[in-house]
Design an enzyme around this catalytic site. Structure first.
Site, PDB file in Angstrom:
ATOM      1  N   GLU A 293      -7.727  -1.006  -6.982  1.00  0.00           N
ATOM      2  CA  GLU A 293      -6.664  -1.987  -7.523  1.00  0.00           C
ATOM      3  C   GLU A 293      -6.197  -1.751  -6.729  1.00  0.00           C
ATOM      4  OE1 GLU A 293      -7.578  -4.861  -9.798  1.00  0.00           O
ATOM      5  OE2 GLU A 293      -9.025  -3.224 -10.083  1.00  0.00           O
ATOM      6  N   CYS A 327       2.894  -3.082  -9.313  1.00  0.00           N
ATOM      7  CA  CYS A 327       1.898  -3.849  -8.749  1.00  0.00           C
ATOM      8  C   CYS A 327       2.345  -5.413  -8.946  1.00  0.00           C
ATOM      9  CB  CYS A 327       0.775  -3.391  -8.200  1.00  0.00           C
ATOM     10  SG  CYS A 327       0.039  -3.209 -10.735  1.00  0.00           S
TER      11      CYS A 327
HETATM   12  P1  NAD Z   1      -0.207   4.320  -1.159  1.00  0.00           P
HETATM   13  O1  NAD Z   1      -1.616   3.392  -1.144  1.00  0.00           O
HETATM   14  O2  NAD Z   1       0.532   4.553  -0.485  1.00  0.00           O
HETATM   15  O3  NAD Z   1      -0.786   5.924  -2.166  1.00  0.00           O
HETATM   16  C1  NAD Z   1      -1.806   5.617  -3.129  1.00  0.00           C
HETATM   17  C2  NAD Z   1      -2.965   7.249  -2.852  1.00  0.00           C
HETATM   18  O4  NAD Z   1      -3.932   7.303  -1.550  1.00  0.00           O
HETATM   19  C3  NAD Z   1      -2.192   8.498  -3.125  1.00  0.00           C
HETATM   20  O5  NAD Z   1      -2.436   8.789  -3.430  1.00  0.00           O
HETATM   21  C4  NAD Z   1      -2.036   8.109  -1.351  1.00  0.00           C
HETATM   22  O6  NAD Z   1      -1.599  10.027  -1.324  1.00  0.00           O
HETATM   23  C5  NAD Z   1      -3.215   7.969  -0.341  1.00  0.00           C
HETATM   24  N1  NAD Z   1      -2.541   7.745   0.603  1.00  0.00           N
HETATM   25  C6  NAD Z   1      -2.533   7.181   1.128  1.00  0.00           C
HETATM   26  N2  NAD Z   1      -2.480   6.882   2.440  1.00  0.00           N
HETATM   27  C7  NAD Z   1      -4.231   7.344   2.494  1.00  0.00           C
HETATM   28  C8  NAD Z   1      -4.501   7.433   4.004  1.00  0.00           C
HETATM   29  N3  NAD Z   1      -4.411   7.720   5.125  1.00  0.00           N
HETATM   30  N4  NAD Z   1      -5.819   7.855   3.321  1.00  0.00           N
HETATM   31  C9  NAD Z   1      -6.467   8.498   1.931  1.00  0.00           C
HETATM   32  N5  NAD Z   1      -5.597   8.563   0.995  1.00  0.00           N
HETATM   33  C10 NAD Z   1      -4.404   8.026   1.289  1.00  0.00           C
HETATM   34  O7  NAD Z   1       0.074   3.743  -2.496  1.00  0.00           O
HETATM   35  P2  NAD Z   1       1.321   4.391  -3.180  1.00  0.00           P
HETATM   36  O8  NAD Z   1       2.658   4.246  -2.667  1.00  0.00           O
HETATM   37  O9  NAD Z   1       1.510   5.155  -4.284  1.00  0.00           O
HETATM   38  O10 NAD Z   1       1.480   2.700  -4.793  1.00  0.00           O
HETATM   39  C11 NAD Z   1       1.698   1.561  -4.794  1.00  0.00           C
HETATM   40  C12 NAD Z   1       0.871   0.546  -3.892  1.00  0.00           C
HETATM   41  O11 NAD Z   1      -0.271   1.007  -5.570  1.00  0.00           O
HETATM   42  C13 NAD Z   1       1.481  -0.755  -3.943  1.00  0.00           C
HETATM   43  O12 NAD Z   1       1.005  -1.158  -3.643  1.00  0.00           O
HETATM   44  C14 NAD Z   1       0.623  -1.219  -5.785  1.00  0.00           C
HETATM   45  O13 NAD Z   1       0.643  -2.621  -5.593  1.00  0.00           O
HETATM   46  C15 NAD Z   1      -0.172  -0.548  -5.692  1.00  0.00           C
HETATM   47  N6  NAD Z   1      -0.686  -0.420  -7.194  1.00  0.00           N
HETATM   48  C16 NAD Z   1      -1.556  -1.205  -7.777  1.00  0.00           C
HETATM   49  C17 NAD Z   1      -2.364  -1.382  -9.159  1.00  0.00           C
HETATM   50  C18 NAD Z   1      -2.326  -2.623  -9.444  1.00  0.00           C
HETATM   51  O14 NAD Z   1      -3.525  -2.153 -10.633  1.00  0.00           O
HETATM   52  N7  NAD Z   1      -3.431  -3.418  -8.432  1.00  0.00           N
HETATM   53  C19 NAD Z   1      -1.181  -0.754  -9.995  1.00  0.00           C
HETATM   54  C20 NAD Z   1      -0.688   0.598  -9.640  1.00  0.00           C
HETATM   55  C21 NAD Z   1       0.273   0.718  -8.126  1.00  0.00           C
END
Ligand code: NAD
Length: 541
Positions: A293, A327
Site C-alpha cells: 500500500e 496517504c
Molecule cells: P518510506 O517509503 O520512506 O518508508 C517506508 C518503509 O520503507 C520504512 O520502513 C523505510 O525504512 C523503508 N525503506 C525506505 N527506503 C528503503 C529502501 N531503499 N529499501 C528498503 N526499505 C526502505 O515511507 P514513509 O515516509 O515511512 O511513509 C510515508 C509514505 O507511506 C507515503 O508515501 C504514504 O502515502 C505511504 N503510506 C501509504 C499508506 C497506504 O495505505 N496506501 C499508508 C501509510 C503510508
C-alpha cells in the site's frame, strides 16, 4: 476444547475515548507522557526469544522538540538478520500447525491488553515519537490497532469455514496453510496500527515474520510488540529487526525462503523492492506474495450543489490532521466558482486560526512533521509555489524548524491544474485548490481522473443525487476508497476496507479478509470414501 467448532467473539469497533478534563483516561495518559519525558526508552531487537540491545543505535527525538530525546533504537547487522530469518523459518513449521483458535487467542488477548493496560503507552509513544495529537494517536494507535486484531480473527474464522462441495462417495476439504518460509514486513512512520498490522496479519494466518519498522516509529512499534509478547505470542513468530533499510532488505530479499512482502510506504520504495524481488525470482522456493500500500494524492471534488459548510470543514480536517501526513490526506481540491465564492474567506480565516504545537498540549490541532528530510521536502514545495507562475499561496506558507519541525497549514490556489502540487505527493500540510467554471464540470472530472498517477482516496461533495451518480461514475478508477460528502481520510476497520490501485498499491485492503487471503496457501484434500473395484469404466462393457 480441541473438538469444538469455535466461534471467535463478534468484533465491535473500539470506541474512541473522550479524554475530557478530569476523566481517568486523560489522567493516565498525562502521567504516561510525563514519565516518558523524564527518561529515554530503549528499543531493542527481538530475534526468537532474545531481546538484544546492540552497540550500534540511532537516536529518536520528538519531531516537535529537538531537545526531547525519546529513545535509542538498536540497529540489526547482517548476522542478526540471518539469525532472524533462520528463527522465522524454523518457528513457522510449528506455528502454522498450532490449532487456529490458539493463534487467534494470542491476538484477541493482545487487543484486550492494548485496550486497557497498554492504551496509555501505545498512545504516548505515538504522540512523542511521531508527533501525533491526542485524538490522532487515539484513533490510530489504540482504536484502529485493536480493531485490526479483533476483526482479523473473525475474518480468519470465516475464511477457514469456506469449504468445497463433496460429491457422492467423496469428502473434499480445503486446508489453509500459512506460507512456507518467512514474510518480510516493512512499515511506514505515519500509522502505528498499520505498522503493527503488517506483522500481525501474516502471523495470524500461520506465517512467521521479519519486521523492519520505520526509524521514527520504532518506539511505538516496540510497545505494540511488548503487548503481543505479554499476550503469549511465541518466540520467533515476529522477529523485530530495525536497521539500515537497504542493507536489511537486500539480505532478506536474497534468501530462498522469502515468501512474501507486506509493505506500506512510498511508491518509489515499493517499486524498488518489487524490482529486486523480480531479479531474484529464480532463487525462491515459492513465488513470493507482494502486497504494497503506497502513496496517494487524495482529492476532493465539489459540485455546485455541495453543502458549503461541510465542504469547508472536511477540507480542513482532510488536509491538515496529522499535518497532512496521511496517504489519504486531501491534498488537491476541485471547486466550482459558485462554491468557491461562498467558502473562500472562511476557509482562509479558519485555516490561519489553526493551533499548532506540542501534542502534549491537548488544545493543539496540529503538531510537527516527522523529520528534517520531510521538513525540507515540504518547505521546498512551498518555496517553489512562492516563485512559480500559475499558483499563489492563499494562506500559511510559514515554517520554523528551530524547536521542532513546524510547518503552517498552507493552501495554494493553482490556476494551472497540472501544477506539480496538483500531481505529486507532498505528504505535508499543503492543500492545492483548482477553481473551475461551473460549466466546465465534464472536463474538470477528466482532469481529476488523469492528473495524478495515484488512486488511493477521493471525495465528492454534492447535494444533487444526479450529480452524485455522475461524479461517482466519472471518477470510478480514481480511488480505492471513495467518499460521498465526507473527507477522504479516517477509514475504519470493518467499515471501510482500505487500499488503492494505480501507483497507490496492490489494493489488497489492509485489515480485511482480502488481505488475509494473501498470507495463506491452500491445500485441497480429496478423500474417496469407497474403494475402487476396477480400473475399467462401465461403458467399456
Ligand atoms: P518510506 O517509503 O520512506 O518508508 C517506508 C518503509 O520503507 C520504512 O520502513 C523505510 O525504512 C523503508 N525503506 C525506505 N527506503 C528503503 C529502501 N531503499 N529499501 C528498503 N526499505 C526502505 O515511507 P514513509 O515516509 O515511512 O511513509 C510515508 C509514505 O507511506 C507515503 O508515501 C504514504 O502515502 C505511504 N503510506 C501509504 C499508506 C497506504 O495505505 N496506501 C499508508 C501509510 C503510508
Amino acid at each position: 476444547m480441541t473438538n469444538a467448532i469455535s466461534n471467535v467473539p463478534v468484533p465491535v469497533n473500539d470506541p474512541v475515548r473522550d479524554y475530557l478534563v478530569g476523566s481517568p483516561e486523560r489522567e493516565t495518559l498525562g502521567q504516561e507522557l510525563k514519565n516518558r519525558s523524564k527518561s529515554v526508552s530503549d528499543v531493542p531487537l527481538l530475534i526468537g526469544e532474545r531481546v538484544l540491545t546492540k552497540p550500534q543505535q540511532f537516536k529518536i527525538c520528538a519531531p516537535h522538540a529537538h531537545d526531547h530525546h525519546v529513545a535509542n533504537c538498536s540497529l540489526a547487522d547482517d548476522e542478526d538478520v540471518a539469525q532472524a530469518i533462520e528463527q522465522a523459518v524454523t518457528t513457522q513449521k510449528e506455528w502454522s500447525r498450532l490449532p487456529w483458535e490458539q493463534r487467534a487467542a494470542v491476538f484477541l488477548r493482545a487487543a484486550d491488553l492494548l485496550e486497557t493496560k497498554y492504551r496509555p503507552a501505545i498512545n504516548a509513544t505515538t504522540m512523542l515519537g511521531q508527533s501525533k495529537t491526542l485524538y490522532q494517536a487515539e484513533v490510530d494507535a489504540a482504536c484502529e490497532l485493536i480493531d485490526f486484531l479483533r476483526f482479523s480473527t473473525s475474518y480468519l474464522q470465516n475464511i477457514y469455514a469456506v469449504q468445497p462441495l463433496s460429491g457422492s462417495g467423496v469428502w473434499n476439504r480445503c486446508e489453509y496453510r500459512g506460507l512456507e518460509g518467512f514474510i518480510y514486513a516493512v512499515s511506514p512512520f505515519n500509522f502505528t496500527s498499520l505498522a503493527i498490522n503488517l506483522a500481525t496479519a501474516p502471523a495470524l494466518m500461520g506465517c512467521c515474520v521479519l519486521w523492519k519498522p520505520a526509524e521514527q516509529a520504532s518506539l511505538s512499534a516496540w510497545t505494540g510488540l511488548e503487548a503481543l509478547r505479554e499476550a503469549g505470542l511465541p518466540p520467533g513468530v515476529i522477529n523485530f529487526v530495525p536497521g539500515d533499510a537497504q542493507r536489511v532488505t537486500d539480505k532478506v530479499l536474497a534468501h530462498p525462503d522469502f515468501a512474501g512482502l507486506h509493505f506500506t510506504g512510498s511508491t518509489d520504495v515499493f517499486r524498488q523492492l518489487w524490482s529486486k524481488v523480480g531479479n531474484n525470482v529464480h532463487q525462491y522456493r515459492n513465488y513470493p506474495r507482494l502486497v504494497g500500500e503506497t502513496g496517494g494524492k487524495g482529492f476532493v471534488f465539489a459540485h455546485s450543489s455541495a453543502d458549503r459548510q461541510s465542504l469547508l470543514n472536511n477540507l480542513i480536517r482532510g488536509a491538515f490532521e496529522y499535518q497532512g501526513q496521511k496517504c489519504s490526506a486531501a491534498s488537491r481540491a476541485y471547486v466550482p466558482v459558485s462554491v468557491w465564492n461562498d467558502i473562500k474567506d472562511d476557509l482562509i480565516a479558519q485555516t490561519s486560526a489553526i493551533k499548532m504545537g506540542d501534542p502534549a498540549e491537548f488544545a493543539n490541532f496540529m503538531a510537527a512533521v516527522i523529520n528534517a528530510k520531510a521538513f525540507k521536502k515540504i518547505t521546498s514545495y512551498i518555496e517553489d509555489a512562492r516563485k512559480a507562475e500559475g499558483v499563489e499561496i492563499l494562506v500559511g506558507g510559514g515554517s520554523d524548524a528551530s524547536r521542532g519541525y513546524f510547518i503552517e497549514p498552507t493552501i495554494l490556489l493553482a490556476r494551472d491544474p497540472h501544477y506539480r502540487t496538483m500531481r505529486e505527493e507532498i505528504f505535508g500540510p499543503v492543500l492545492t485548490i483548482y477553481v473551475y467554471e461551473d460549466k466546465d464540470l465534464d472536463q474538470t472530472l477528466e482532469l481529476c481522473d488523469a492528473t495524478a498517477a495515484y488512486a488511493l482516496t477521493g471525495a465528492i461533495f454534492a447535494g444533487d443525487r444526479r450529480a452524485v451518480c455522475k461524479l461517482s461514475d466519472a471518477l470510478r478508477y480514481t480511488a480505492g476508497n471513495f467518499y460521498i460528502n465526507d473527507k477522504p481520510t479516517g477509514a475504519i476497520v470493518g467499515q471501510q476496507p482500505f487500499g488503492g490501485s494505480r501507483a497507490s498499491g496492490t489494493n489488497d485492503k489492509a485489515g480485511s479478509y482480502l488481505n488475509l487471503t494473501r498470507w495463506m496457501s491452500t491445500r485441497t484434500i480429496k478423500e474417496t470414501l469407497q474403494p475402487l473395484p476396477t480400473y475399467r469404466y462401465p461403458y467399456m462393457g
